[in-house]
Design a protein around this motif. Sequence first.
Motif, PDB file in Angstrom:
ATOM      1  N   ASP A  96      56.852  38.840  29.761  1.00 14.01           N
ATOM      2  CA  ASP A  96      57.328  38.412  31.078  1.00 14.01           C
ATOM      3  C   ASP A  96      57.137  36.908  31.268  1.00 14.01           C
ATOM      4  O   ASP A  96      57.997  36.226  31.833  1.00 14.01           O
ATOM      5  CB  ASP A  96      56.572  39.155  32.184  1.00 14.01           C
ATOM      6  CG  ASP A  96      56.929  40.632  32.245  1.00 14.01           C
ATOM      7  OD1 ASP A  96      57.948  41.031  31.638  1.00 14.01           O
ATOM      8  OD2 ASP A  96      56.178  41.397  32.888  1.00 14.01           O
ATOM      9  N   GLN A  99      59.664  34.881  29.383  1.00 11.68           N
ATOM     10  CA  GLN A  99      60.943  34.792  30.095  1.00 11.68           C
ATOM     11  C   GLN A  99      60.894  33.705  31.160  1.00 11.68           C
ATOM     12  O   GLN A  99      61.887  33.005  31.387  1.00 11.68           O
ATOM     13  CB  GLN A  99      61.296  36.143  30.734  1.00 11.68           C
ATOM     14  CG  GLN A  99      61.656  37.223  29.746  1.00 11.68           C
ATOM     15  CD  GLN A  99      62.835  38.060  30.189  1.00 11.68           C
ATOM     16  OE1 GLN A  99      63.942  37.548  30.385  1.00 11.68           O
ATOM     17  NE2 GLN A  99      62.621  39.359  30.339  1.00 11.68           N
ATOM     18  N   TYR A 111      58.120  42.352  23.787  1.00 11.41           N
ATOM     19  CA  TYR A 111      58.537  43.644  24.340  1.00 11.41           C
ATOM     20  C   TYR A 111      58.676  44.681  23.227  1.00 11.41           C
ATOM     21  O   TYR A 111      58.320  45.857  23.406  1.00 11.41           O
ATOM     22  CB  TYR A 111      59.863  43.511  25.086  1.00 11.41           C
ATOM     23  CG  TYR A 111      59.782  42.690  26.353  1.00 11.41           C
ATOM     24  CD1 TYR A 111      58.718  42.832  27.240  1.00 11.41           C
ATOM     25  CD2 TYR A 111      60.778  41.772  26.683  1.00 11.41           C
ATOM     26  CE1 TYR A 111      58.640  42.080  28.406  1.00 11.41           C
ATOM     27  CE2 TYR A 111      60.720  41.028  27.853  1.00 11.41           C
ATOM     28  CZ  TYR A 111      59.642  41.184  28.703  1.00 11.41           C
ATOM     29  OH  TYR A 111      59.571  40.448  29.859  1.00 11.41           O
ATOM     30  N   TYR A 123      60.499  50.120  32.037  1.00 10.81           N
ATOM     31  CA  TYR A 123      60.432  48.705  32.430  1.00 10.81           C
ATOM     32  C   TYR A 123      60.579  47.775  31.236  1.00 10.81           C
ATOM     33  O   TYR A 123      61.222  46.727  31.331  1.00 10.81           O
ATOM     34  CB  TYR A 123      59.109  48.427  33.133  1.00 10.81           C
ATOM     35  CG  TYR A 123      58.868  46.964  33.433  1.00 10.81           C
ATOM     36  CD1 TYR A 123      59.392  46.363  34.570  1.00 10.81           C
ATOM     37  CD2 TYR A 123      58.120  46.160  32.568  1.00 10.81           C
ATOM     38  CE1 TYR A 123      59.189  45.019  34.832  1.00 10.81           C
ATOM     39  CE2 TYR A 123      57.910  44.819  32.822  1.00 10.81           C
ATOM     40  CZ  TYR A 123      58.440  44.257  33.953  1.00 10.81           C
ATOM     41  OH  TYR A 123      58.241  42.913  34.198  1.00 10.81           O
ATOM     42  N   SER A 127      63.380  44.926  30.716  1.00 17.45           N
ATOM     43  CA  SER A 127      62.992  43.526  30.536  1.00 17.45           C
ATOM     44  C   SER A 127      63.550  42.966  29.235  1.00 17.45           C
ATOM     45  O   SER A 127      64.027  41.822  29.193  1.00 17.45           O
ATOM     46  CB  SER A 127      61.466  43.406  30.565  1.00 17.45           C
ATOM     47  OG  SER A 127      60.955  43.821  31.807  1.00 17.45           O
ATOM     48  N   ASP A 130      67.116  42.188  29.715  1.00 15.00           N
ATOM     49  CA  ASP A 130      67.326  40.910  30.413  1.00 15.00           C
ATOM     50  C   ASP A 130      67.258  39.736  29.442  1.00 15.00           C
ATOM     51  O   ASP A 130      68.064  38.797  29.527  1.00 15.00           O
ATOM     52  CB  ASP A 130      66.260  40.730  31.502  1.00 15.00           C
ATOM     53  CG  ASP A 130      66.413  41.734  32.635  1.00 15.00           C
ATOM     54  OD1 ASP A 130      67.483  42.356  32.752  1.00 15.00           O
ATOM     55  OD2 ASP A 130      65.450  41.902  33.399  1.00 15.00           O
TER      56      ASP A 130
END
Length: 239
Positions: A96, A99, A111, A123, A127, A130
């Motif tokens: 996270d 990113q 991830y 989740y 993610s 994304d």
Amino acid sequence: MLKSIITVGIITLFVSSTLLITTKNALASPHQHHLSLTNLPTEVRNLTIEEINAEQFTNQGLEKLQQQDYSGAIQAFSQALQLNSNHEMAYVYRGDTCQKLEDYEGAIKDYTLALQGNPNFAYIYNSRGDARVALGDYQGAIADYTQAIKLYPEDAFGYSDRGSVYLQIGNIGKAIEDLNKAIQINPERAEAYFHRAQIHAKFKNRQATLQDYRTAIQLYTEQGNIVGCLKALNMMRQY
């Protein structure tokens, strides 16, 4: 999904703070405060010293992430993973943070490592999807969003995000289907209205276009998303 992450964070914080307080007391007065593992929860008693320290670094990373100290957060999560390479949430949190720093390849790597330890966490797929979108890997993103939907069909994010990718690659039929589903599940999903408005605009449906943009602007405003609000407002003005 968000609830699951918060729950994990709370457990992590509880474990770390419990051990830290108990250990500090023991070190301050070693003869008076012997560290008795029988007084601690089972989850804590089963942790190794390395795992305990990893939890502490993870919490430090979360604090730095909240403070927008992204470099410091990366460092803390990395230290946690050096101590416990199986800490999937540390991989998620570091992903996270990557990113936030627009290090999308680093995010995908983290991830993917997290999924090795927890392959049923929707989740993480969302993610990673994304991050794949940011790199232009639309088919990879669709695959990740699809897996997230399979794992957690009650969540609107997978449908909304996959719908936006279908829109980008020109598959309007699947895009509108996903965006409608996202709105059905969560009528407060602003992104779904924003992207659906673009589809209505393609078909010259002025009333539906303006209505979706207005709804998106209202929801973005209520949710404190200034960037999203301005984005939708600008698109509506152009239309």
